[in-house]
Write an enzyme that holds these catalytic residues in place. Structure first.
Site, PDB file in Angstrom:
ATOM      1  N   GLU A  52       0.954  -1.245   0.123  1.00 37.56           N
ATOM      2  CA  GLU A  52       0.195   0.158   0.129  1.00 37.56           C
ATOM      3  C   GLU A  52       0.762   1.233  -0.152  1.00 37.56           C
ATOM      4  O   GLU A  52       2.030   1.468   0.509  1.00 37.56           O
ATOM      5  CB  GLU A  52      -0.929  -0.264   0.867  1.00 37.56           C
ATOM      6  CG  GLU A  52      -1.680  -0.942   1.443  1.00 37.56           C
ATOM      7  CD  GLU A  52      -2.848  -1.323   2.565  1.00 37.56           C
ATOM      8  OE1 GLU A  52      -3.621   0.126   2.402  1.00 37.56           O
ATOM      9  OE2 GLU A  52      -2.547  -1.689   3.503  1.00 37.56           O
ATOM     10  N   ARG A  58       5.607 -14.048   9.268  1.00 31.82           N
ATOM     11  CA  ARG A  58       5.785 -12.641   8.435  1.00 31.82           C
ATOM     12  C   ARG A  58       7.706 -12.546   9.484  1.00 31.82           C
ATOM     13  O   ARG A  58       7.893 -13.577  10.019  1.00 31.82           O
ATOM     14  CB  ARG A  58       4.680 -11.762   9.799  1.00 31.82           C
ATOM     15  CG  ARG A  58       3.863 -11.713   8.789  1.00 31.82           C
ATOM     16  CD  ARG A  58       3.003  -9.963   9.921  1.00 31.82           C
ATOM     17  NE  ARG A  58       3.667  -8.989  10.076  1.00 31.82           N
ATOM     18  CZ  ARG A  58       3.499  -8.122  10.301  1.00 31.82           C
ATOM     19  NH1 ARG A  58       2.258  -7.991  10.937  1.00 31.82           N
ATOM     20  NH2 ARG A  58       3.913  -6.529  10.843  1.00 31.82           N
ATOM     21  N   LYS A 102       3.065   2.055  10.904  1.00 33.01           N
ATOM     22  CA  LYS A 102       2.790   3.508   9.903  1.00 33.01           C
ATOM     23  C   LYS A 102       2.412   4.533  11.323  1.00 33.01           C
ATOM     24  O   LYS A 102       3.390   5.313  11.433  1.00 33.01           O
ATOM     25  CB  LYS A 102       2.055   3.817   9.444  1.00 33.01           C
ATOM     26  CG  LYS A 102       2.842   2.556   7.472  1.00 33.01           C
ATOM     27  CD  LYS A 102       1.813   2.281   6.980  1.00 33.01           C
ATOM     28  CE  LYS A 102       2.063   0.614   5.556  1.00 33.01           C
ATOM     29  NZ  LYS A 102       1.467   0.889   5.071  1.00 33.01           N
TER      30      LYS A 102
END
Length: 776
Positions: A272, A487, A497
């Site tokens: 994104e 992950r 973020k």
């Protein structure tokens, strides 16, 4: 408020750190109480910086405040004097919640009153080295020094780890002498005995079943990804994968897919564009691009730009920049927005097929997994088509209506949203659209449109696998296979973020590329080579289990690369002036310094040697101490590369008694008795700024409420950045470019920061030369 700020700065906190502490009421209250307790013993001016640091660390880490007074007293009475003792004290009170505390047991558990003398350290290290002397002499510097450190630390539990390490280094140097070229060569790996072919086949079969992947020890990432270590499906054989849904049209769709791709593997990296990539993305980039590359396939860089409120041009640019920095070139750069019209047409088709409907439930009603069923789920198809067209034309307010899909996800969430209204201009399409597709709708359809063969994503998307297959099949489209992998997480950091933005807004870090962060731009600015990050991803391996890794493993990969690529130069962080009195006033000689001592023929540079040189303040002691090997009035020392040994003649001090200059004489190292040590130095140097970085957070898991109850913003390490604005470096770096990397001899690896100007060079410390054992 002002009085409290003054109180906090009085114990050594910076004004910024004190202000940050004030924002945290519980920490602020605990720290005030701790300082008050300490002042009862020492008075208002008796709490020095060292004690203040311990009080702050204790207040920020203590979970049970009923022990605050007890621990504050222990620190104030100097029973607890080190971080090592404080950690033991915190562990003790945590495991002894009931009153009263047994003082004798506490003192014993925390090393209270234990004094480790330099003689004890020297004797213990000498004993350990004597135990391993035969093997040490045989293997020299290829011997595992960690074994010596481990045994010495075990015997000297409460000793300062750095002092122990220095003693080990000095005694090893005294025993073996300086490193030779042979010592600097990498230790050859032992030859493995050949394994029978049948055994190899058995081992390979254990590697992966249906994506449950384990990495093969010692193999590069490319080798792991080449298809031997991953039993992924072959292109066109999607139906062989467990859980893949086969419909009457599947085989025809796969046939057409193969005609388009020619049987080539196709992957994609779909970030994104609303933030900067971090270390976890490095694994995703390596996995997606690496799997395609290892199997002669192609990989798309696809921006998932379906949320216009958060997307900015700088993120698009930075993402592509980081992918290419890691050494990968996208086959094609695409955007979800490239397909907005196609995605809209497919949504209309989904409604016509009876698989989607327009819903008027509010977003608050849709949250969670137990949302009430929509009363509009069974509305007529024609009605939903009309309403969806009105959504597109901007005839509803934001949040008033959504398009939802008739399906239940694996995690129990019912009828996920496919389209929502947002009256925000899109970065690429402007005001053309006011309805935007969601990730759950867009992701699998873009994969299908681009004929992706392997949709590789992290483990948390496993709950969306059935919805991925459902949507492609509901529209009779080619359906890729989704494969999940674990992950990559690192301790002592945050990568969210939202949380990084908070760090920036609170002035804790400068921006997304602050070298204390683990964003890829930050790591690049700090001087981490891209090759080292890729090697780290290979070491972590291709696993489906979530990996939480210590930063020192990444730093080890960085050292391995920089040791081979970073030229050596000399720099002095805390200079002490040395005047060589038996050299003429205008004396100047060129000294050749090899860029890579292990291969001196590779390249070198010259630096001036004049009558005045500068050494580290720590490389001179006026009073000789046992075990100290560097310059003292009684002990000469060699100047690295210069061919001279210097001896003290006179020590010059300022009015405060501080040593400001040492006058020495020099003689050739060829004629002088061999000194116990050779130290680095600079002469006619450049003045520069050096930034030394430590971990940004005090705890391994700053986001874990059980570890940091007051939140990650309360866990900032007050010593995470030290700026030395008057360091000195030799003139060989004068023409360096931004991000050029060097090894400052005996100090660490450093990289030239973008803040540098023609008048002032600024260096970031990338990593130290060796891992601090206290961090492991």
């Amino acid at each position: 408020m002002a009085d409290t700020l003054t109180l906090f700065t009085s114990i050594g906190l910076s004004e910024q750190k004190a202000k940050e502490t004030l924002k945290n009421e519980s920490l602020s209250s605990a720290l005030k109480e701790a300082i008050s307790q300490a002042r009862c013993i020492h008075g208002a001016s008796g709490v020095d910086r060292a004690m203040g640091t311990l009080l702050y660390s204790m207040a920020s880490r203590l979970k049970d405040n009923k022990r605050l007074a007890f621990l504050s007293d222990s620190i104030a009475q100097r029973k607890i004097c080190t971080e090592l003792q404080l950690t033991a004290a915190l562990d003790f009170v945590k495991s002894h919640p009931h009153d009263p505390i047994n003082q004798k047991e506490f003192d014993e558990a925390c090393g209270v009153g234990v004094v480790i003398t330099p003689e004890q350290i020297e004797d213990t290290v000498e004993s350990v080295i004597k135990k391993h002397k035969e093997q040490l002499v045989k293997e020299r510097y290829h011997f595992s020094m960690g074994l010596l450190m481990g045994e010495a630390r075990a015997a000297l539990k409460w000793a300062d780890g750095k002092v122990v390490k220095n003693e080990v280094d000095m005694q090893v140097l005294h025993l073996l002498g300086p490193k030779t070229e042979a010592d600097l060569e990498k230790k050859p790996k032992p030859q493995k005995s050949k394994v029978p072919e049948n055994d190899v086949m058995v081992k390979k079969e254990k590697l992966a079943v249906n994506g449950d992947v384990t990495s093969e020890e010692g193999k590069s990432l490319m080798e792991q990804l080449r298809g031997e270590a991953l039993k992924f499906h072959k292109p066109g054989e999607n139906y062989t994968t467990d859980g893949y849904v086969v419909t009457p049209n599947t085989m025809d769709l796969l046939k057409k897919h193969l005609e388009i791709t020619g049987g080539q593997i196709r992957t994609r990296f779909p970030p994104e564009p609303n933030g900067i990539l971090h270390i976890g993305h490095a694994k995703a980039i390596n996995f997606n691009f690496g799997y395609a590359k290892a199997n002669n396939g192609i990989c798309f860089l696809r921006y998932d730009d379906t949320n216009p409120e958060k997307e900015e041009e700088k993120y698009f640019t930075a993402i592509k920049d980081m992918v290419e920095w890691l050494g990968y070139k996208p086959y094609e750069v695409t955007h979800a927005s490239d397909h907005f019209q196609k995605l809209y047409d497919l949504a209309v088709d989904l409604i016509r097929r009876g698989h989607a409907y327009v819903c008027h439930q509010k977003s608050e009603e849709l949250k969670g997994h137990n949302a009430p069923p929509s009363p509009w789920r069974d509305r007529p198809v024609e009605e939903s088509l009309v309403l969806f067209e009105r959504m597109k034309k901007g005839m509803f307010a934001e949040g008033e209506v959504t398009l939802r899909m008739k399906m239940v996800m694996e995690d129990g969430k019912m009828d996920p949203v496919a389209y929502r209204i947002k009256y925000t201009p899109h970065h690429r399409t402007g005001d053309e659209w006011c309805i935007y597709p969601t990730y759950d709708y867009t992701h699998c359809l873009c994969d299908s449109i681009e004929d992706i063969t392997h949709s590789l994503c992290t483990k948390e998307f496993q709950a969306r696998r059935s919805s991925y297959y459902w949507l492609c099949n509901a529209l009779d489209l080619y359906c890729p296979v989704q494969w999940e992998y674990g992950r990559l997480n690192l301790t002592y950091t945050v990568v969210s973020k939202r949380k990084i933005i908070k760090l920036v807004e609170n002035g804790i870090v400068r921006d997304w590329d602050d070298p204390r962060l683990f964003t890829l731009t930050a790591l690049r600015r700090r001087g981490f080579p891209s090759e080292a990050i890729n090697n780290f991803c290979a070491k972590v391996g291709v696993t489906v289990s979530q990996t939480t890794t210590e930063p020192h493993l990444l730093e080890s990969c960085v050292r391995d690369v920089l040791n081979e690529t970073a030229p050596r130069v000399m720099a002095v962080l805390e200079p002490l002036k040395i005047t060589i009195t038996n050299l003429p006033e205008n004396f100047e000689s060129d000294v050749r310094v090899p860029d890579f001592p292990a291969n001196e023929a590779k390249s070198s540079h010259t630096i001036p040697l004049t009558r005045t040189v500068f050494i580290e303040q720590s490389d001179f002691r006026e009073v000789m101490e046992k075990g100290y090997k560097r310059l003292t009035p009684e002990q000469p020392v060699g100047l690295r590369h210069a061919g001279y040994v210097i001896s003290v003649q006179k020590v010059i001090k300022d009015s405060m008694g501080k040593v400001v200059e040492v006058e020495v004489t020099c003689c050739s190292s060829g004629t002088a008795e061999k000194p116990k040590a050779f130290i680095h130095w600079v002469s006619a140097p450049l003045r520069c700024e050096v930034r030394l970085y430590e971990r940004l957070f005090l705890h391994k898991h700053p986001e874990d409420p059980s570890e940091v109850p007051s939140g990650y913003l309360s866990d900032i390490n007050p010593n995470s950045l030290q700026v030395i604005d008057s360091a000195l470096v030799d003139t060989s770096v004068k023409g360096a470019k931004v991000l050029d990397k060097f090894q400052f001899e005996r100090l660490g690896y450093f990289s030239l920061d973008p803040d540098s100007t023609a008048d002032k060079l600024i260096f970031n410390r990338t990593v130290t030369l060796k891992e601090d054992s206290a961090k492991i």
